[in-house]
Design an enzyme around this catalytic site. Structure first.
Site, PDB file in Angstrom:
ATOM      1  N   GLY A 236      13.875 -34.470 -19.849  1.00 33.05           N
ATOM      2  CA  GLY A 236      12.948 -35.383 -19.144  1.00 33.05           C
ATOM      3  C   GLY A 236      12.291 -34.794 -17.915  1.00 33.05           C
ATOM      4  O   GLY A 236      11.898 -33.863 -17.732  1.00 33.05           O
ATOM      5  N   ASP A 264       1.227 -29.601 -19.794  1.00 30.80           N
ATOM      6  CA  ASP A 264      -0.333 -30.025 -19.315  1.00 30.80           C
ATOM      7  C   ASP A 264      -0.467 -31.389 -19.725  1.00 30.80           C
ATOM      8  O   ASP A 264      -1.019 -32.264 -19.157  1.00 30.80           O
ATOM      9  CB  ASP A 264      -1.308 -29.022 -20.015  1.00 30.80           C
ATOM     10  CG  ASP A 264      -1.006 -27.711 -19.640  1.00 30.80           C
ATOM     11  OD1 ASP A 264      -0.613 -27.283 -18.645  1.00 30.80           O
ATOM     12  OD2 ASP A 264      -1.327 -26.857 -20.635  1.00 30.80           O
TER      13      ASP A 264
END
Length: 322
Positions: A236, A264
């Site tokens: 996470g 990204d």
């Protein structure tokens, strides 16, 4: 965070490259053949962030980068089809950057290894920058790759200085633990002075601080940058401010096909969410959602939806190396 009547445009300055993605299900065998599924797709950390921000609903996304004449038209078309306004400088001497991404499709994380030829992408120069590019912009994002070459670092610093003068929020994704180690964490941190939001991966955060845990690294970095968001893949993400971890968000569980561009995707969705007024915790969650979507498909860009918006007008110009 940008909001209310403030400018809402997002300008991403960074790299655009051609990705050759090779997905192999068995170990690489030196000296002979290894079967792989190979695709050529548009990539580059900066360009990927711009495309994911547009995919996540932001309607004013612009991108400044440098390409070679060999693939300029192809990259313009792909950015425009993704609803990103391209400002591409065509390098008269260098080819477009190319990255060969070796993806272990036999593993459960689809981990990748990059072979990188930066080509024209890190030849972006101060002469390619113009303060007018910030007109209507509320957030400037700089790809960390820019800081690893003299010319592109000077261009990034010029953009950062212009953004600070206008009160525009500035974010940086360090982009590469390998490049960070080669150039030195302390130098990179100095180059990023004045940045509002730092978005490193766990490996990058630990390298920048010398601390072995993502949370500790985030706390330390948040004493230098107002907001720090550390992306940890299957673990996470977390966000820190003022020396304290404020947000922890678990990753979404998906079948991983290609981890290229997951960071990204996180960054693009995070920025788009913040520009839309999302709280920090919600923006981090949106980033995790985009990262999960990215690893579930091959390539570093989002899929173009049916009936994608008409392409924006393309801005293209040439330039010499500074």
């Amino acid at each position: 965070m940008t909001g209310g009547g403030h400018p809402q445009g997002l300008l991403v300055v960074g790299d655009v490259v051609t990705d050759i993605v090779a997905r192999h299900r068995t170990a690489l065998t030196p000296g002979t053949d290894t079967e792989a599924a190979i695709r050529t797709v548009p990539g580059g950390a900066g360009a990927n962030v711009a495309c994911w921000a547009a995919c996540w609903g932001h309607r004013d996304v612009r991108f400044l980068g440098r390409v070679g004449a060999d693939a300029a038209a192809w990259h313009e078309e792909n950015l425009a089809r993704a609803a990103v306004l391209p400002h591409l400088v065509v390098d008269p001497d260098a080819p477009t950057g190319t990255v060969i991404s070796l993806v272990d499709a036999g593993g459960d994380t689809a981990e990748r290894t990059f072979l990188t030829d930066s080509g024209a992408s890190l030849r972006l120069a101060p002469a390619d920058w113009a303060p007018e590019l910030l007109d209507g912009v509320g957030w400037l994002h700089l790809s960390g790759y820019l800081f690893f070459a003299d010319a592109s670092r000077a261009a990034a610093r010029a953009a950062l200085g212009a953004a600070r003068a206008r009160g525009v929020t500035v974010s940086v994704d360090p982009a590469s633990a390998g490049f960070l180690a080669r150039h030195g964490p302390d130098r990179f941190l100095a180059w990023c002075g004045g940045v509002d939001v730092l978005l490193p991966s766990r490996d990058e955060a630990e390298l920048l601080t010398g601390l072995p845990r993502a949370a500790d690294a985030a706390r330390a970095l948040s004493l230098r940058f107002p907001t720090v968001v550390v992306k940890s893949g299957r673990a996470g993400a977390l966000a820190a401010r003022d020396g304290e971890v404020r947000v922890r968000v678990p990753a979404e569980r998906v079948e991983a096909r290609d981890s290229t561009g997951a960071g990204d995707a996180f960054t693009g969705a995070f920025i788009a969410s913040r520009l839309a007024g999302a709280k920090l915790c919600d923006a981090v969650a949106e980033g995790c959602g985009a990262g999960a979507r990215a690893v579930s498909r091959v390539g570093a860009r989002p899929a173009l939806p049916p009936g994608a918006r008409p392409a924006p007008k393309v801005s293209r110009h040439g330039g010499g190396q500074a």
